[in-house]
Design a protein around this motif. Sequence first.
Motif, PDB file in Angstrom:
ATOM      1  N   ASP A  46     -38.522   6.598 -13.075  1.00 41.12           N
ATOM      2  CA  ASP A  46     -37.866   5.961 -11.938  1.00 41.12           C
ATOM      3  C   ASP A  46     -36.906   6.942 -11.263  1.00 41.12           C
ATOM      4  O   ASP A  46     -36.857   7.048 -10.026  1.00 41.12           O
ATOM      5  CB  ASP A  46     -37.118   4.722 -12.432  1.00 41.12           C
ATOM      6  N   ALA A  47     -36.152   7.678 -12.071  1.00 40.58           N
ATOM      7  CA  ALA A  47     -35.215   8.662 -11.517  1.00 40.58           C
ATOM      8  C   ALA A  47     -35.948   9.754 -10.756  1.00 40.58           C
ATOM      9  O   ALA A  47     -35.514  10.171  -9.673  1.00 40.58           O
ATOM     10  CB  ALA A  47     -34.383   9.265 -12.647  1.00 40.58           C
ATOM     11  N   ARG A  48     -37.068  10.223 -11.293  1.00 43.23           N
ATOM     12  CA  ARG A  48     -37.838  11.263 -10.597  1.00 43.23           C
ATOM     13  C   ARG A  48     -38.335  10.763  -9.249  1.00 43.23           C
ATOM     14  O   ARG A  48     -38.314  11.489  -8.251  1.00 43.23           O
ATOM     15  CB  ARG A  48     -39.010  11.716 -11.463  1.00 43.23           C
ATOM     16  N   ALA A  49     -38.768   9.526  -9.214  1.00 44.38           N
ATOM     17  CA  ALA A  49     -39.284   8.967  -7.963  1.00 44.38           C
ATOM     18  C   ALA A  49     -38.190   8.876  -6.907  1.00 44.38           C
ATOM     19  O   ALA A  49     -38.443   9.086  -5.713  1.00 44.38           O
ATOM     20  CB  ALA A  49     -39.890   7.591  -8.227  1.00 44.38           C
ATOM     21  N   HIS A  50     -36.957   8.567  -7.322  1.00 52.13           N
ATOM     22  CA  HIS A  50     -35.850   8.427  -6.379  1.00 52.13           C
ATOM     23  C   HIS A  50     -35.231   9.776  -5.989  1.00 52.13           C
ATOM     24  O   HIS A  50     -34.841   9.963  -4.840  1.00 52.13           O
ATOM     25  CB  HIS A  50     -34.741   7.553  -6.983  1.00 52.13           C
ATOM     26  N   CYS A  51     -35.143  10.674  -6.967  1.00 53.20           N
ATOM     27  CA  CYS A  51     -34.390  11.916  -6.749  1.00 53.20           C
ATOM     28  C   CYS A  51     -35.245  13.048  -6.201  1.00 53.20           C
ATOM     29  O   CYS A  51     -34.708  13.979  -5.588  1.00 53.20           O
ATOM     30  CB  CYS A  51     -33.730  12.364  -8.051  1.00 53.20           C
ATOM     31  N   GLY A  52     -36.541  12.996  -6.424  1.00 53.25           N
ATOM     32  CA  GLY A  52     -37.411  14.034  -5.904  1.00 53.25           C
ATOM     33  C   GLY A  52     -37.469  15.257  -6.799  1.00 53.25           C
ATOM     34  O   GLY A  52     -36.773  15.347  -7.819  1.00 53.25           O
ATOM     35  N   PRO A  53     -38.283  16.243  -6.424  1.00 51.32           N
ATOM     36  CA  PRO A  53     -38.548  17.393  -7.290  1.00 51.32           C
ATOM     37  C   PRO A  53     -37.386  18.365  -7.427  1.00 51.32           C
ATOM     38  O   PRO A  53     -37.400  19.224  -8.312  1.00 51.32           O
ATOM     39  CB  PRO A  53     -39.742  18.071  -6.592  1.00 51.32           C
ATOM     40  N   GLY A  54     -36.361  18.243  -6.601  1.00 48.64           N
ATOM     41  CA  GLY A  54     -35.229  19.163  -6.676  1.00 48.64           C
ATOM     42  C   GLY A  54     -34.254  18.868  -7.796  1.00 48.64           C
ATOM     43  O   GLY A  54     -33.332  19.646  -8.032  1.00 48.64           O
ATOM     44  N   VAL A  55     -34.461  17.750  -8.508  1.00 44.93           N
ATOM     45  CA  VAL A  55     -33.565  17.335  -9.592  1.00 44.93           C
ATOM     46  C   VAL A  55     -34.346  17.319 -10.906  1.00 44.93           C
ATOM     47  O   VAL A  55     -35.428  16.732 -10.975  1.00 44.93           O
ATOM     48  CB  VAL A  55     -32.967  15.941  -9.314  1.00 44.93           C
ATOM     49  N   THR A  56     -33.820  17.978 -11.928  1.00 49.96           N
ATOM     50  CA  THR A  56     -34.430  17.959 -13.254  1.00 49.96           C
ATOM     51  C   THR A  56     -34.035  16.674 -13.968  1.00 49.96           C
ATOM     52  O   THR A  56     -32.847  16.376 -14.098  1.00 49.96           O
ATOM     53  CB  THR A  56     -33.974  19.170 -14.088  1.00 49.96           C
ATOM     54  N   VAL A  57     -35.026  15.899 -14.407  1.00 45.35           N
ATOM     55  CA  VAL A  57     -34.763  14.635 -15.098  1.00 45.35           C
ATOM     56  C   VAL A  57     -35.209  14.765 -16.546  1.00 45.35           C
ATOM     57  O   VAL A  57     -36.302  15.260 -16.828  1.00 45.35           O
ATOM     58  CB  VAL A  57     -35.488  13.464 -14.414  1.00 45.35           C
ATOM     59  N   THR A  58     -34.353  14.333 -17.478  1.00 43.49           N
ATOM     60  CA  THR A  58     -34.681  14.396 -18.893  1.00 43.49           C
ATOM     61  C   THR A  58     -34.358  13.077 -19.590  1.00 43.49           C
ATOM     62  O   THR A  58     -33.356  12.431 -19.254  1.00 43.49           O
ATOM     63  CB  THR A  58     -33.925  15.541 -19.596  1.00 43.49           C
ATOM     64  N   SER A  59     -35.186  12.703 -20.551  1.00 42.20           N
ATOM     65  CA  SER A  59     -34.880  11.561 -21.414  1.00 42.20           C
ATOM     66  C   SER A  59     -34.437  12.019 -22.796  1.00 42.20           C
ATOM     67  O   SER A  59     -34.318  11.203 -23.716  1.00 42.20           O
ATOM     68  CB  SER A  59     -36.105  10.642 -21.538  1.00 42.20           C
ATOM     69  N   GLU A  60     -34.144  13.308 -22.934  1.00 44.04           N
ATOM     70  CA  GLU A  60     -33.669  13.842 -24.207  1.00 44.04           C
ATOM     71  C   GLU A  60     -32.202  13.488 -24.455  1.00 44.04           C
ATOM     72  O   GLU A  60     -31.700  13.661 -25.571  1.00 44.04           O
ATOM     73  CB  GLU A  60     -33.837  15.363 -24.245  1.00 44.04           C
ATOM     74  N   ILE A  61     -31.509  13.033 -23.402  1.00 47.05           N
ATOM     75  CA  ILE A  61     -30.091  12.664 -23.532  1.00 47.05           C
ATOM     76  C   ILE A  61     -29.959  11.204 -23.105  1.00 47.05           C
ATOM     77  O   ILE A  61     -29.688  10.905 -21.947  1.00 47.05           O
ATOM     78  CB  ILE A  61     -29.199  13.576 -22.665  1.00 47.05           C
ATOM     79  N   PRO A  62     -30.208  10.248 -24.003  1.00 53.69           N
ATOM     80  CA  PRO A  62     -30.157   8.832 -23.621  1.00 53.69           C
ATOM     81  C   PRO A  62     -28.741   8.394 -23.284  1.00 53.69           C
ATOM     82  O   PRO A  62     -27.776   8.758 -23.965  1.00 53.69           O
ATOM     83  CB  PRO A  62     -30.686   8.105 -24.858  1.00 53.69           C
ATOM     84  N   THR A  63     -28.616   7.617 -22.215  1.00 51.65           N
ATOM     85  CA  THR A  63     -27.305   7.170 -21.724  1.00 51.65           C
ATOM     86  C   THR A  63     -27.314   5.660 -21.512  1.00 51.65           C
ATOM     87  O   THR A  63     -28.362   5.053 -21.288  1.00 51.65           O
ATOM     88  CB  THR A  63     -26.960   7.861 -20.396  1.00 51.65           C
ATOM     89  N   ASP A  64     -26.134   5.059 -21.562  1.00 55.52           N
ATOM     90  CA  ASP A  64     -25.991   3.630 -21.283  1.00 55.52           C
ATOM     91  C   ASP A  64     -25.681   3.374 -19.817  1.00 55.52           C
ATOM     92  O   ASP A  64     -26.143   2.386 -19.250  1.00 55.52           O
ATOM     93  CB  ASP A  64     -24.858   3.034 -22.131  1.00 55.52           C
ATOM     94  N   ASP A  65     -24.862   4.248 -19.218  1.00 59.98           N
ATOM     95  CA  ASP A  65     -24.418   4.032 -17.847  1.00 59.98           C
ATOM     96  C   ASP A  65     -24.337   5.379 -17.131  1.00 59.98           C
ATOM     97  O   ASP A  65     -24.764   6.399 -17.668  1.00 59.98           O
ATOM     98  CB  ASP A  65     -23.072   3.295 -17.839  1.00 59.98           C
ATOM     99  N   LEU A  66     -23.766   5.405 -15.939  1.00 54.23           N
ATOM    100  CA  LEU A  66     -23.864   6.576 -15.071  1.00 54.23           C
ATOM    101  C   LEU A  66     -22.624   7.461 -15.050  1.00 54.23           C
ATOM    102  O   LEU A  66     -22.628   8.498 -14.394  1.00 54.23           O
ATOM    103  CB  LEU A  66     -24.170   6.123 -13.639  1.00 54.23           C
ATOM    104  N   TRP A  67     -21.560   7.123 -15.777  1.00 55.37           N
ATOM    105  CA  TRP A  67     -20.270   7.780 -15.576  1.00 55.37           C
ATOM    106  C   TRP A  67     -20.139   9.053 -16.402  1.00 55.37           C
ATOM    107  O   TRP A  67     -19.364   9.148 -17.351  1.00 55.37           O
ATOM    108  CB  TRP A  67     -19.146   6.801 -15.892  1.00 55.37           C
ATOM    109  N   MET A  68     -20.864  10.091 -16.009  1.00 56.52           N
ATOM    110  CA  MET A  68     -20.920  11.325 -16.795  1.00 56.52           C
ATOM    111  C   MET A  68     -19.599  12.091 -16.799  1.00 56.52           C
ATOM    112  O   MET A  68     -19.361  12.901 -17.695  1.00 56.52           O
ATOM    113  CB  MET A  68     -22.048  12.214 -16.289  1.00 56.52           C
ATOM    114  N   ARG A  69     -18.743  11.886 -15.830  1.00 54.82           N
ATOM    115  CA  ARG A  69     -17.419  12.521 -15.871  1.00 54.82           C
ATOM    116  C   ARG A  69     -16.692  12.154 -17.154  1.00 54.82           C
ATOM    117  O   ARG A  69     -15.934  12.968 -17.710  1.00 54.82           O
ATOM    118  CB  ARG A  69     -16.587  12.074 -14.657  1.00 54.82           C
ATOM    119  N   ASP A  70     -16.927  10.939 -17.636  1.00 60.12           N
ATOM    120  CA  ASP A  70     -16.199  10.436 -18.791  1.00 60.12           C
ATOM    121  C   ASP A  70     -16.948  10.591 -20.102  1.00 60.12           C
ATOM    122  O   ASP A  70     -16.331  10.660 -21.165  1.00 60.12           O
ATOM    123  CB  ASP A  70     -15.852   8.961 -18.580  1.00 60.12           C
TER     124      ASP A  70
END
Length: 318
Positions: A46-70
Amino acid sequence: MSWPASRSIWGRRLPGVQADIALIARTVAAFEPVVMCAIDERAAADARAHCGPGVTVTSEIPTDDLWMRDTCPVFRSDGAGALDALGLGFDGWGRKQTHRNDARVAEYVAEYEDLPFGRADFVGEGGAIETDGDGTVMATESSLVAKNRNRGLSKAQIEAAVLRAYGADTMLWVPGIKGRDITDDHIDVTSRFIRPGVVMVQVPPGDRTDVWAEDARRQLAILSTATDARGRRLRVTTVEGPDAPRSHARDFVDSYLNFHVVNGAVITAQFGDRPKDEAARATLAAAFPGRTVVQLDVDRLMNGGGGIHCSTMQQPAR
């Protein structure tokens, strides 16, 4: 960055928040590489479809939410090209939100980037602490001197732990506000280091008298008389917040200062208040000469209590 995929967190707002995160990722990717973490392969697709080929998407780092600053580690440089990664013990902002995966994101990112990993001696979040990279850090007391994060530690002990973690010598405290938002008032919404010796504070319109407006005025007053680790009296500049943002959601973050600095640009928000948006753009352009200021409409993300800086974490070049 991290792809939002939880309907239990975002409900019907999820598609809009995903669109905003994708917009931020594509914008940053025009200036530097972006890695987008996803909880599983379905979310990654889903992320690849939204972000396009310019963004590297990985499922090797599972996350619960989007707040990567924290949730992401703080990356530290030894000044000679070596990096390590330090986890700040993320606990769901004082156990306010489920964080089974996010509690381990810092460790997972360090492994993904093949970096040495360590843990700080306090519990906090990246958005709670601003550093100038030259010996000085600043934070709100409300977000760190808190029983739900650092029970049993005094303010002095927390300060010493923060200074060790950030390789700093001086810590500047402002009071902040407890219990009014999930972060207990992270400083990266109101006050930011521009460079060593220079701080920018977002001030409210003169007719605002709510607790957030008073908090901003207190931060301005304290920082305007503060001295940094090198003995410099801080030079404080201001940017005025919008008069009439498009959203009136309770958790809406109407902050120009929740910006993200990238190679060659500063990515910040706009709020449909054209005079204030243009003034903020000019102020940031003057503060960051040589960088393009890009303003994005990410209201749907900011309705959730955070913004562009909150959803990103920069990694220094090796």
